[in-house]
Design an enzyme around this catalytic site. Structure first.
Site, short mmCIF file in Angstrom:
data_model
loop_
_atom_site.label_atom_id
_atom_site.label_comp_id
_atom_site.label_asym_id
_atom_site.label_seq_id
_atom_site.Cartn_x
_atom_site.Cartn_y
_atom_site.Cartn_z
N GLU A 288 0.79 -1.23 0.00
CA GLU A 288 0.00 0.00 0.00
C GLU A 288 0.83 1.29 0.00
OE1 GLU A 288 -4.14 -1.37 2.10
OE2 GLU A 288 -2.36 -1.21 3.36
N GLU B 257 -0.24 -5.47 15.15
CA GLU B 257 -0.10 -5.44 13.69
C GLU B 257 1.35 -5.32 13.26
OE1 GLU B 257 -1.89 -3.10 9.79
OE2 GLU B 257 -2.31 -2.37 11.80
#
Length: 677
Positions: free
Chosen positions: A470, A614
């Site tokens: 991304e 994460e």
């Protein structure tokens, strides 16, 4: 951030060297304090309860599928539900809290999905409690309490029902249903979600043990609009242990047309079932789940960690629904509770081979939102179905407008289609393929046929996308997007042939002309303008697994050795290293695979329950996406499992020297066992 990561890593090394062998099923924390505490979740695929370091408190109660428009980004968000397990305990008139207890120990039992706390209340009592999100009852929770008196004491137990701040128009109710053999006290609340879209309801009741004689009288107290409670008082003799429980349900109008009455009915049902039956059926349900397991011989810490990953994926999903987990599952409000490619590419494959019946809920979620995906494609000028990057209740695009991934991260559509095809491959269910798989596969194939720009043979380009990596925004011919689109088109064609249908010949024409770019050094290029910069997450390497676009072992290794040096030490999600693990294991390099296995999650662990964040040093657990990627590295990497059009097969692979064996049980619809030594 770097210092914090080093400090955490050092503390874990000290912990692991000093502690006894890790229990494969239980994670314990002694001398718990609020400092540096990251809660762990007990969930049943519908309701999630997040732990707190405060006695008799839980941090969050979250219901799958309950969203409303409020807060971040002008999009739908997960809602906190009523905190129906919060309690107060007074001993001889003094409130038990974190300031006047000692020796607080907490434990997550992954085998039976329960969370326990125990502590000493001065010289007066030893106290313990355990709570469950009951697996067999999707909306029901239970907290079981035991107080052992050290001297004669009087206790007052209060069940406190409190509404989260975001809810409005709160109404509180108390009711007693009097029967000759039992009195059922119901503490209930209802409220509207921030826009009034949903009604949220909760109800609970006390369960008292018959061993203690007659039930104590229950009193209701109204404190304010957002909080009320019911309580009882009991005298306990020195040496005696007094047991009681709180059982209740939380339901919204997203789940039931009459949520308040249904919540109260569920509380009554729990009361009349009784503690022993509730816990017995809950345990039987988890016995069934754990028939599909991953066993590592020779590495107790890895075994415990892998059970934690499986436990969380099992806890965040549920058979027989049309719900799909967000990156943080039911561990809180992370990522607004939205559904991304995290589901299809990272969590779903492990669930599919371990519990196809649970994975079916995830593909059903997308099937039921196919019409919304078709409207999304129409609005962007494309044919077929274009699934949103972030999805919630309705299937419309839910990405905040400041994130370019919403209008441009199109590979999600192929991920949804590949998941549908893989469901058929594992189950061989042609009826499902015809009725639900085919509509998804054909509509998504139509999307890609309209999405490509036809610039000549071999140049059916897919331009202006946000890559799977991304950090690469608005690039042309992204490797993963292009390869995933090709797979989507190929699988739609195969599905048509299996069903005796004539596939659109343009699908394979498009698939055969989508380019996969190379750099001058022979490495697969991430996109048309890529020049060796750092990457946020795996992209090119996904072409080897799970897409099988790149199959030559030399090319796989070449791409691996190039891109593994492009991932920074911080700020990147856990699943990237899991891909490296899977590929090195499949290449027959178990030691390098083992290195990346550890890198995938050890730096991401947070105390005291080793919950995965994460990113390295991150503070937003539980990251179910990362867990899904790591589990794939065990199942499809070290374990060698492969999903093929004819079902699951096992490839030859090898284990790192630290592991004696890897056993995969309950695989596929036939529940087979696979062993690697």
């Amino acid at each position: 951030m770097k210092f914090r990561y080093l400090l955490l890593a050092a503390s874990y090394l000290i912990y692991m060297s000093a502690a006894a062998q890790p229990d494969p099923w239980k994670i314990s924390a002694a001398n718990v304090s609020p400092s540096g505490y990251y809660g762990v979740t007990v969930a049943n695929g519908m309701i999630g309860i997040v732990s707190s370091p405060e006695p008799f408190k839980v941090k969050d109660v979250v219901l799958a599928g309950a969203y409303d428009l409020y807060g971040r980004g002008r999009v739908s968000n997960f809602l906190r539900s009523f905190n129906l397990l919060n309690m107060n305990l007074d001993i001889d008139g003094q409130r038990v809290d974190a300031r006047n207890i000692s020796g607080l120990t907490q434990e997550l039992d992954m085998r039976y999905a329960s969370f326990s706390s125990s502590f000493q209340s001065g010289d007066k009592a030893s106290v313990s409690y355990t709570y469950y999100a009951l697996r067999h009852l999707p909306y029901t929770v239970l907290m079981d309490v035991a107080v052992t008196a050290k001297k004669d004491i009087t206790i007052t137990g209060s069940s406190v029902m409190e509404a989260p701040d975001a809810l409005k128009d709160v109404q509180n109710y108390y009711n007693e249903i009097d029967r000759p053999h039992v009195v059922i006290s119901l503490l209930s609340s209802t409220a509207k979600s921030p826009t009034g879209k949903l009604q949220l309801c909760a109800s609970n009741t006390f369960l008292f043990s018959e061993a203690h004689g007659s039930e104590p009288r229950v009193i209701h107290e109204m404190w304010d609009n957002n909080m009320h409670l019911m309580k009882f008082t009991r005298t306990i003799k020195a040496g005696e242990t007094y047991h009681f429980s709180v059982a209740g349900a939380s339901i919204t109008s997203a789940h039931h047309d009459d949520p308040l009455n249904e919540a109260e009915r569920s509380a009554i049902f729990a009361k009349l079932e009784g503690r022993e039956r509730l816990i017995s059926f809950h345990k039987k349900a988890w016995d069934e789940l754990w028939k599909s397991d991953i066993t590592i011989e020779g590495d107790p810490q890895a075994q415990q960690d892998v059970h934690s990953m499986l436990y969380h994926l099992y806890s965040f999903t549920r058979e027989g629904t049309s719900l799909s987990p967000s990156p943080m599952g039911l561990s809180g409000l992370g990522y607004n509770g939205h559904v991304f490619w995290d589901t299809e590419l990272w969590m779903y494959p492990s669930l599919l081979v371990l519990h196809p019946e649970m994975a079916k809920s995830l593909v059903e979620y997308r099937f039921q939102r196919l019409d919304a995906a078709k409207r999304n494609a129409f609005s962007k000028g494309y044919q077929g179905a274009m699934f949103p990057w972030e999805s919630a209740a309705t299937g419309v695009e839910e990405t905040p407008v400041w994130a370019l991934s919403g209008p441009f991260e199109h590979h999600i559509t192929a991920c949804v289609a590949i998941a549908a095809w893989n469901y058929f491959c594992v189950t061989q269910d042609k009826t499902w393929l015809k009725e639900k798989g085919w509509p998804v596969l054909s509509a998504t194939a139509d999307f890609w046929a309209s999405r490509v720009e036809r610039n000549g043979a071999g140049h059916y380009d897919i331009n202006n996308v946000v890559a799977a990596d991304e950090w690469a925004e608005n690039v042309n011919n992204n490797a993963f997007t292009n390869a995933a689109a090709k797979a989507n088109l190929q699988f739609a064609t195969q599905a048509a042939q299996l069903l005796g249908l004539t596939p659109n010949p343009d699908w394979m024409n498009v698939a055969n002309n989508i380019p996969i770019l190379k750099m001058e050094n022979g490495v697969t290029s991430e996109h048309a303008s890529y020049h060796g910069e750092g990457i946020k997450q795996a992209d090119v390497n996904l072409l080897s697994y799970p897409l099988h676009e790149v199959t030559d072992p030399k090319q796989i290794r070449k791409d691996l050795e190039y891109y593994e040096t492009r991932v920074p030490n911080e700020g990147t999600p856990a699943m990237t290293q899991a891909v490296f693990t899977t590929l090195y294991a499949r290449l027959g390099d178990p030691e390098k695979a083992y290195h990346w296995f550890h890198e995938a999650y050890i730096p991401n662990l947070n105390p005291p329950f080793r919950v995965i964040a994460e990113t390295k040093g991150g503070t937003n657990p539980y990251f179910a996406t990362g867990a899904g990627g790591i589990l794939q590295s065990l199942l499809m990497g070290f374990g060698g499992l492969e999903i093929t059009p004819k079902g699951i097969i096992q490839l030859k692979t090898s284990l790192p020297k630290q592991w004696k064996s890897l056993t995969l049980t309950g695989i596929g619809i036939e529940k087979k066992t696979y062993i690697v030594k």
